[in-house]
Design a protein around this motif. Structure first.
Motif, PDB file in Angstrom:
ATOM      1  N   UNK A   1       0.853  -1.179   0.000  1.00  0.00           N
ATOM      2  CA  UNK A   1       0.000   0.000   0.000  1.00  0.00           C
ATOM      3  C   UNK A   1       0.896   1.240   0.000  1.00  0.00           C
ATOM      4  N   UNK A   2       0.571   2.176  -0.850  1.00  0.00           N
ATOM      5  CA  UNK A   2       1.395   3.373  -0.984  1.00  0.00           C
ATOM      6  C   UNK A   2       0.564   4.475  -1.625  1.00  0.00           C
ATOM      7  N   UNK A   3       0.996   5.724  -1.409  1.00  0.00           N
ATOM      8  CA  UNK A   3       0.321   6.862  -2.020  1.00  0.00           C
ATOM      9  C   UNK A   3       1.010   7.322  -3.300  1.00  0.00           C
ATOM     10  N   UNK A   4       2.174   6.764  -3.596  1.00  0.00           N
ATOM     11  CA  UNK A   4       2.938   7.172  -4.768  1.00  0.00           C
ATOM     12  C   UNK A   4       2.614   6.280  -5.952  1.00  0.00           C
ATOM     13  N   UNK A   5       2.372   6.870  -7.100  1.00  0.00           N
ATOM     14  CA  UNK A   5       1.979   6.062  -8.247  1.00  0.00           C
ATOM     15  C   UNK A   5       3.117   5.145  -8.697  1.00  0.00           C
ATOM     16  N   UNK A   6       4.359   5.505  -8.418  1.00  0.00           N
ATOM     17  CA  UNK A   6       5.488   4.677  -8.853  1.00  0.00           C
ATOM     18  C   UNK A   6       5.551   3.352  -8.094  1.00  0.00           C
ATOM     19  N   UNK A   7       4.804   3.218  -7.004  1.00  0.00           N
ATOM     20  CA  UNK A   7       4.796   1.982  -6.229  1.00  0.00           C
ATOM     21  C   UNK A   7       3.943   0.897  -6.872  1.00  0.00           C
ATOM     22  N   UNK A   8       3.186   1.253  -7.909  1.00  0.00           N
ATOM     23  CA  UNK A   8       2.260   0.303  -8.501  1.00  0.00           C
ATOM     24  C   UNK A   8       2.766  -0.159  -9.863  1.00  0.00           C
ATOM     25  N   UNK A   9       2.641  -1.455 -10.082  1.00  0.00           N
ATOM     26  CA  UNK A   9       3.224  -2.077 -11.264  1.00  0.00           C
ATOM     27  C   UNK A   9       2.240  -2.223 -12.425  1.00  0.00           C
ATOM     28  N   UNK A  10       0.971  -2.350 -12.117  1.00  0.00           N
ATOM     29  CA  UNK A  10      -0.024  -2.631 -13.151  1.00  0.00           C
ATOM     30  C   UNK A  10      -1.139  -1.591 -13.077  1.00  0.00           C
ATOM     31  N   UNK A  11      -1.605  -1.179 -14.253  1.00  0.00           N
ATOM     32  CA  UNK A  11      -2.600  -0.120 -14.354  1.00  0.00           C
ATOM     33  C   UNK A  11      -3.689  -0.494 -15.343  1.00  0.00           C
ATOM     34  N   UNK A  12      -4.897  -0.030 -15.053  1.00  0.00           N
ATOM     35  CA  UNK A  12      -5.970  -0.144 -16.021  1.00  0.00           C
ATOM     36  C   UNK A  12      -5.931   1.008 -17.009  1.00  0.00           C
ATOM     37  N   UNK A  13      -6.895   1.012 -17.912  1.00  0.00           N
ATOM     38  CA  UNK A  13      -6.926   2.031 -18.966  1.00  0.00           C
ATOM     39  C   UNK A  13      -7.650   3.297 -18.527  1.00  0.00           C
ATOM     40  N   UNK A  14      -8.367   3.227 -17.423  1.00  0.00           N
ATOM     41  CA  UNK A  14      -9.043   4.396 -16.880  1.00  0.00           C
ATOM     42  C   UNK A  14     -10.500   4.474 -17.265  1.00  0.00           C
ATOM     43  N   UNK A  15     -11.280   5.159 -16.433  1.00  0.00           N
ATOM     44  CA  UNK A  15     -12.688   5.416 -16.708  1.00  0.00           C
ATOM     45  C   UNK A  15     -12.971   6.875 -16.357  1.00  0.00           C
ATOM     46  N   UNK A  16     -13.694   7.556 -17.242  1.00  0.00           N
ATOM     47  CA  UNK A  16     -13.924   8.991 -17.082  1.00  0.00           C
ATOM     48  C   UNK A  16     -15.076   9.264 -16.127  1.00  0.00           C
ATOM     49  N   UNK A  17     -14.828  10.147 -15.177  1.00  0.00           N
ATOM     50  CA  UNK A  17     -15.872  10.653 -14.287  1.00  0.00           C
ATOM     51  C   UNK A  17     -15.980  12.162 -14.520  1.00  0.00           C
ATOM     52  N   UNK A  18     -17.163  12.614 -14.866  1.00  0.00           N
ATOM     53  CA  UNK A  18     -17.408  14.035 -15.093  1.00  0.00           C
ATOM     54  C   UNK A  18     -18.538  14.487 -14.186  1.00  0.00           C
ATOM     55  N   UNK A  19     -18.279  15.523 -13.398  1.00  0.00           N
ATOM     56  CA  UNK A  19     -19.260  16.042 -12.460  1.00  0.00           C
ATOM     57  C   UNK A  19     -19.578  17.474 -12.857  1.00  0.00           C
ATOM     58  N   UNK A  20     -20.838  17.710 -13.179  1.00  0.00           N
ATOM     59  CA  UNK A  20     -21.259  19.053 -13.572  1.00  0.00           C
ATOM     60  C   UNK A  20     -21.859  19.776 -12.372  1.00  0.00           C
ATOM     61  N   UNK A  21     -21.727  21.077 -12.381  1.00  0.00           N
ATOM     62  CA  UNK A  21     -22.229  21.883 -11.252  1.00  0.00           C
ATOM     63  C   UNK A  21     -23.669  22.293 -11.459  1.00  0.00           C
TER      64      UNK A  21
END
Length: 122
Positions: free
Chosen positions: A102-122
């Motif tokens: 467990x870590x807060x730094x992104x460099x500590x993680x070896x595998x990543x997904x492609x991402x999912x977009x979250x958009x919040x309108x006001x």
């Protein structure tokens, strides 16, 4: 090795909720600490939350503490992020990641997904 696929993103209004999922391939999901990061346009990738291999320990960025909840189901090889009381500043692409600690730094993680977009309108 593990492959990660996020889902559940979308466009919502401020105050709404979303639940993100991250499906992991392979039989070693439970051996990885997992995390969520996010990246808004023009910004660096930002730590959101992380969870230990068993789910016993969780950590959050101050900006989401009390609004977001991370969890995992090792039997289903799935990581979750419940997003409540969403704000426009939560708008970003959300990525799940797997690592050995467990870590807060992104460099500590070896595998990543492609991402999912979250958009919040006001």
């Amino acid at each position: 090795q593990v492959q990660l696929v996020e889902s559940g993103g979308g466009t919502v209004q401020a105050g709404d909720s979303l639940r993100l999922s991250c499906a992991a391939s392979g039989r070693t999901f439970s051996s990885y600490a997992m995390a969520w990061f996010r990246q808004a346009p023009g910004n660096e990738r930002e730590f959101v939350s992380t969870i230990s291999r068993t789910g016993a320990s969780t950590y959050y960025a101050d900006s989401v503490k009390g609004r977001f909840t991370i969890s995992r189901d090792n039997a289903k090889n799935t990581l979750f992020l419940q997003l409540n009381s969403l704000k426009p500043e939560d708008t970003a692409v959300y990525y799940c990641a797997a690592g050995h600690l467990v870590a807060r730094e992104f460099k500590a993680y070896d595998y990543w997904g492609q991402g999912t977009q979250v958009t919040v309108s006001s």
